[in-house]
Design an enzyme around this catalytic site. Structure first.
Site, PDB file in Angstrom:
ATOM      1  N   LYS A  30      -7.097   9.572  -7.758  1.00 16.44           N
ATOM      2  CA  LYS A  30      -7.618  10.267  -6.478  1.00 16.44           C
ATOM      3  C   LYS A  30      -8.223  11.454  -6.985  1.00 16.44           C
ATOM      4  O   LYS A  30      -7.758  12.397  -6.976  1.00 16.44           O
ATOM      5  CB  LYS A  30      -6.103  10.877  -5.752  1.00 16.44           C
ATOM      6  N   ASP A  84      -1.462   6.166  -5.504  1.00 17.73           N
ATOM      7  CA  ASP A  84      -2.516   7.154  -5.630  1.00 17.73           C
ATOM      8  C   ASP A  84      -1.905   8.235  -6.706  1.00 17.73           C
ATOM      9  O   ASP A  84      -0.867   8.754  -6.738  1.00 17.73           O
ATOM     10  CB  ASP A  84      -2.630   8.024  -4.445  1.00 17.73           C
ATOM     11  N   HIS A 131      -0.391  11.010  -2.215  1.00 12.66           N
ATOM     12  CA  HIS A 131      -1.621  10.526  -1.596  1.00 12.66           C
ATOM     13  C   HIS A 131      -2.580  11.786  -1.646  1.00 12.66           C
ATOM     14  O   HIS A 131      -3.960  11.826  -1.839  1.00 12.66           O
ATOM     15  CB  HIS A 131      -1.607  10.000  -0.269  1.00 12.66           C
ATOM     16  N   ASP A 161       0.669  -1.750   4.388  1.00 12.25           N
ATOM     17  CA  ASP A 161       1.867  -0.981   4.659  1.00 12.25           C
ATOM     18  C   ASP A 161       3.020  -1.809   4.931  1.00 12.25           C
ATOM     19  O   ASP A 161       4.460  -1.463   4.658  1.00 12.25           O
ATOM     20  CB  ASP A 161       1.747   0.103   5.644  1.00 12.25           C
ATOM     21  N   GLU A 167      -4.788   4.159  -8.168  1.00 14.08           N
ATOM     22  CA  GLU A 167      -6.086   4.834  -7.573  1.00 14.08           C
ATOM     23  C   GLU A 167      -6.305   6.252  -7.811  1.00 14.08           C
ATOM     24  O   GLU A 167      -5.335   7.102  -7.954  1.00 14.08           O
ATOM     25  CB  GLU A 167      -5.845   4.684  -5.945  1.00 14.08           C
ATOM     26  N   HIS A 177       0.662  -1.129  -0.087  1.00  8.99           N
ATOM     27  CA  HIS A 177       0.007   0.012   0.044  1.00  8.99           C
ATOM     28  C   HIS A 177       0.977   1.361  -0.123  1.00  8.99           C
ATOM     29  O   HIS A 177       1.583   1.464   0.780  1.00  8.99           O
ATOM     30  CB  HIS A 177      -0.994   0.013   1.334  1.00  8.99           C
ATOM     31  N   ARG A 178       1.087   1.977  -0.883  1.00 10.55           N
ATOM     32  CA  ARG A 178       1.791   3.193  -1.368  1.00 10.55           C
ATOM     33  C   ARG A 178       3.142   2.841  -1.389  1.00 10.55           C
ATOM     34  O   ARG A 178       3.920   3.365  -0.838  1.00 10.55           O
ATOM     35  CB  ARG A 178       1.435   4.166  -0.106  1.00 10.55           C
ATOM     36  N   GLU A 190       0.219  -0.589  -4.739  1.00  7.30           N
ATOM     37  CA  GLU A 190      -0.793   0.235  -4.925  1.00  7.30           C
ATOM     38  C   GLU A 190      -0.347   1.685  -4.765  1.00  7.30           C
ATOM     39  O   GLU A 190       0.426   1.939  -3.988  1.00  7.30           O
ATOM     40  CB  GLU A 190      -1.883   0.200  -3.667  1.00  7.30           C
TER      41      GLU A 190
HETATM   42  O1  G3P Z   1      -6.747   1.635  -2.537  1.00  7.10           O
HETATM   43  C1  G3P Z   1      -6.900   1.390  -1.150  1.00  7.10           C
HETATM   44  C2  G3P Z   1      -6.490   2.633  -0.337  1.00  7.10           C
HETATM   45  O2  G3P Z   1      -5.184   3.171  -0.544  1.00  7.10           O
HETATM   46  C3  G3P Z   1      -7.643   3.396  -0.256  1.00  7.10           C
HETATM   47  O3  G3P Z   1      -7.439   4.685   0.848  1.00  7.10           O
HETATM   48  O4  G3P Z   1      -6.895   6.624   1.550  1.00  7.10           O
HETATM   49  O5  G3P Z   1      -4.983   4.982   1.529  1.00  7.10           O
HETATM   50  O6  G3P Z   1      -5.650   5.902  -0.699  1.00  7.10           O
HETATM   51  P1  G3P Z   1      -6.183   5.703   0.777  1.00  7.10           P
HETATM   52 MG    MG Z   2      -4.786   4.726  -2.181  1.00  4.96          MG
END
Ligand code: G3P
Ligand code: MG
Length: 244
Positions: free
Chosen positions: A110, A35, A48, A232, A108, A6-7, A33
């Protein structure tokens, strides 16, 4: 259960940076993943928030800076301030990083607070790199997903859900996702239930859950039989998966 970093490997490295993505690639993961926003001069950039200040030493909105201006900001985490791999990356830089790997990229969009004109740009770069089978596009902004689908209905899309309000027009989240015509329900850990997972599977939908960082939740997600999680700490996730 598939694991998305994640990120990037954002638990240990500055989120959404080349360093965090590079480190994520050293783990046994399914995907990364990230953003995406758009700069003033039209570049797809990875960060993000709409505002740069939480993660970078600067102030203002991404959309008010050109790419070369954005590149000047140093990352806020003090151990990484001088690290050139901790600048705001472009989507193209990440595509270059993963192009010879079998990693899946969850892009993603945003567009929740600022709906940039971003959909065609993302599709164009995916086609340029022949990444059609390598990407899952998601957004909390379901209008944005509809636009993507009108432009290209052959790519994989995931609808993001944060609260029950996000699917209140339908009886449940599965009905909502079915109506949108997406590949996956990308749902918050606070919303997901075993019933949702089972119902989604009965309806041919995948379920990916964010953001799963504790071993207790990781075990729970394995028990729920979710298709994947965003974490993460992808290395920790793998430890748990292997022991389970
Ligand atoms: O895509 C999953 C997650 O990243 C969504 O929330 O705020 O971390 O981008 P956020
Ligand atoms: Mg995200």
């Amino acid at each position: 259960m598939k694991v998305f970093a994640h990120r990037g490997a954002s638990g240990d490295y500055p989120e959404n940076t080349i360093l965090a993505f590079d480190k994520a690639l050293t783990f046994d993961i399914y995907g990364i993943e990230l953003d995406v926003h758009k700069s003033k001069d039209g570049h797809l950039v990875i960060i993000h928030d709409e505002d740069i200040q939480r993660t970078f030493k600067g102030k203002g909105l991404v959309v008010d800076y050109t790419l070369s201006e954005l590149k000047k900001f140093n990352c806020r985490k003090f151990e990484f301030i001088e690290n050139l791999d901790c600048k705001i990356p472009t989507l193209r830089e990440v595509f270059e990083l993963i192009k010879d790997t079998d990693i899946i990229l969850n892009i993603e969009a945003k567009t929740d607070l600022i709906h940039y004109d971003i959909e065609q740009d993302i599709i164009d770069i995916i086609k340029e790199y022949n990444f059609e089978k390598k990407v899952l596009i998601s957004s909390f902004n379901h209008k944005c997903i509809k636009i993507f689908k009108e432009l290209d209905n052959n790519l994989k899309y995931g609808a993001l859900y944060y609260s029950e309000k996000d699917y209140s027009s339908e009886a449940n989240v599965v009905e909502h996702a079915k109506k949108l015509g997406v590949y996956s329900i990308n749902i918050s850990k606070d919303l997901v239930t075993k019933e949702i997972v089972d119902l989604a599977h009965e309806n041919g939908l995948k379920v990916f859950v964010y953001t799963i960082n504790s071993p207790i939740l990781m075990r729970k997600m394995i028990e729920y039989n979710v298709d994947g999680i965003f974490s993460d700490y992808p290395d920790l996730t793998n430890e748990i998966r292997k022991k389970y």
